[in-house]
Write an enzyme that holds these catalytic residues in place. Structure first.
Site, PDB file in Angstrom:
ATOM      1  N   LYS A 261       0.839  -1.195   0.000  1.00 21.23           N
ATOM      2  CA  LYS A 261       0.000   0.000   0.000  1.00 21.23           C
ATOM      3  C   LYS A 261       0.882   1.255   0.000  1.00 21.23           C
ATOM      4  CE  LYS A 261      -3.948  -1.772   2.661  1.00 21.23           C
ATOM      5  NZ  LYS A 261      -4.994  -1.548   1.649  1.00 21.23           N
ATOM      6  N   ARG A 335     -10.408 -11.478   2.015  1.00 15.69           N
ATOM      7  CA  ARG A 335     -11.277 -12.533   1.454  1.00 15.69           C
ATOM      8  C   ARG A 335     -10.584 -13.898   1.515  1.00 15.69           C
ATOM      9  NH1 ARG A 335     -11.614  -9.319  -4.117  1.00 15.69           N
ATOM     10  NH2 ARG A 335     -11.317  -7.643  -2.601  1.00 15.69           N
TER      11      ARG A 335
END
Ligand code: BES
Ligand code: MN
Ligand code: ZN
Length: 484
Positions: A261, A335
């Site tokens: 990120k 996920r």
């Protein structure tokens, strides 16, 4: 700042600095006449003419150290109105030097009796402060003594205290920085919940490997910390009936991994374990209030780091379900953790339903901001129960679509599926559609994307900024209203 609430039958201690009375929406105080001394009554009746009665809380200074506080309750006051009123009471008086209050519950009409429980609940929730790492602590302490015959009953006192303790536990966990609450430490803290009566099972890396939970393990493999799946069982019915299941994303810190990120705001990813913390706080609340329900909480605890052993874009891993996943972006890690946790939960506990919570996508913040969590579900009944519970406690959810037409966006050339879609948009839905593939037996399931709800820079009605604890009260209400 701490708030202590005590319930007493006797008249107030004469030294109590401030006296709190309730009045109707027009500040008609005639009914107070029976409850308070005649000097107090004539004092208030005179001064009230000088006040702006559009406000909900009026204060009358009797001396430099002593006040009478009048709180007006409007006619059709709802439980969340009362909570918000309690929260504004806290804000109004939090900096007061003489910080002890005596609340005379006899001044509340019998009809709106339970309103006081909500008022105190809101007050308490708003007072939470995370100052563990400040060397100069705010030592202030608000003392509240509630007397009179319209006190909340013992059952409500216990219930609301349990919800407060659960919510505060969630907020504590979410507030902890990544260097302190890494997966090893988190697992240790969960182990301590045995003392509340929860049955705790901690699956460490060795066990997870044996079980084949490779999508969860892949996320944590770049970290020097361990990865865990922890289950927490509450058997309030003392029988073997199917439990309700709650599953949470516990990414203790999300750097993005090799798909790193950008630096700006990366520190926010310390709250990427909020979904798991809600599950933990909820389970604690259920145990503390001895809820008549069977429930299980399941959390996947990992740290998503880059490093020599980290997962690479392009890697293909086999999940616990047997389905294979091509990792195109290591930052779509939540996920992957939930995939294995969901299949395991469904298979092991055969629950009535599964609700999962996760700070899953930035896209849900684009859609719903910080007003609603995104709800994705294969079941209308469960969805409607969640929507209703959310409206009731002001922790709202908004249903978003799932549809098989989105599936093509996550089908992979090289594996059964890929963990992101670079085209086609609908980032929150494709994430949910991905999760749905790991529910193998059509169990009613709802996914709550709480990325916009878990943390509030500015504070909300019932929190003063920071970790909100969003979700604990929502799920507690879901259970209370439909499954107890
Ligand atoms: N934890 C983030 C989502 C998030 C973003 C939570 C902002 C709270 C605030 C999640 O793991 C993530 O990185 N999601 C990516 C998905 C993308 C790579 C498909 C995102 O939303 O950008
Ligand atoms: Mn991520
Ligand atoms: Zn994440």
């Amino acid at each position: 700042m701490t708030v202590q609430i005590k319930y007493k039958n006797n008249l107030l201690n004469k030294n109590t600095a401030n006296l709190v009375y309730f009045a109707d929406d027009k500040f008609n105080i005639s009914s107070l006449k029976k409850q308070i001394s005649s000097t107090e009554f004539s004092f208030i009746s005179d001064l009230i003419k000088t006040k702006d009665i559009k406000r909900e809380i009026l204060t009358f200074d009797i001396s430099s150290k002593r006040k009478i506080v009048l709180v007006s309750l409007k006619k059709n006051i709802t439980s969340s109105d009362a909570e918000n009123l309690g929260a504004s009471f806290f804000d109004k008086f939090k900096d007061l030097k003489q910080n002890d209050f005596g609340i005379n519950s006899d001044t509340i009409s019998n009809r709106s009796k339970n309103i006081l429980a909500y008022f105190l609940h809101g007050l308490k929730l708003k007072s939470y402060l995370f100052d563990k790492y400040k060397t100069k602590k705010d030592k202030k302490n608000m003392q509240i003594t509630v007397t009179g015959k319209n006190k909340p009953n013992l059952k409500d006192q216990i219930k609301f205290k349990a919800i407060e303790d659960g919510t505060f536990f969630t907020r504590d966990l979410v507030s902890e920085p990544g260097n302190i609450l890494h997966p090893d430490e988190y697992a240790k803290r969960l182990n301590l919940l045995r003392k509340d009566g929860l049955k705790i099972d901690i699956l460490d890396e060795k066990k997870l490997k044996k079980l084949g939970m490779n999508t969860l393990l892949g996320v944590g493999q770049g970290s020097i910390r361990g990865s865990y799946l922890v289950t927490m069982e509450w058997n309030g019915l003392k029988d073997k009936s199917k439990p309700l299941a709650f599953v949470g994303k516990g990414v203790c810190f999300d750097t993005g991994g090799i798909s790193l990120k950008p630096a700006k705001f990366m520190e926010d990813m310390t709250y990427d374990m909020a979904g798991s913390a809600v599950v933990v706080g909820l389970m604690k609340s259920l145990a503390l209030r001895k809820a008549k329900v069977n429930a299980v909480g399941v959390v996947g605890l990992v740290e998503n780091m880059p490093g020599g052993n980290a997962q690479r874009p392009g890697d293909i891993v086999k999940s616990y379900s047997g389905k294979t996943v091509e990792i195109l972006n290591t930052d779509a890690e939540g996920r992957l953790v939930l995939a294995d946790a969901l299949t395991y939960t469904e298979e092991k506990f055969k629950p009535k339903f599964i609700v999962d919570l996760a700070t899953l996508t930035g896209a849900i913040i684009v859609s719903l901001g910080s007003e609603y969590a995104g709800l994705f579900s294969n079941n209308d009944k469960l969805s409607n129960q969640l929507i209703k519970a959310g409206e009731n406690v002001e922790e709202k959810v908004w249903r978003m679509p799932l549809n098989k037409n989105f599936d093509k966006l996550i089908d992979s050339k090289n594996a059964d599926m890929q963990n992101i879609n670079y085209v086609g948009g609908a980032g929150s839905t494709t994430a949910a559609q991905f999760l749905q593939r790991f529910i193998l037996n059509k169990t009613p399931w709802a996914h709550l994307d709480i990325a916009g709800m878990a943390f509030s820079k500015y504070g909300g009605a019932l929190n003063s900024g920071g970790a909100t604890g969003y979700g604990v009260r929502l799920l507690n209400k879901l259970i209370e209203d439909n499954y107890e």
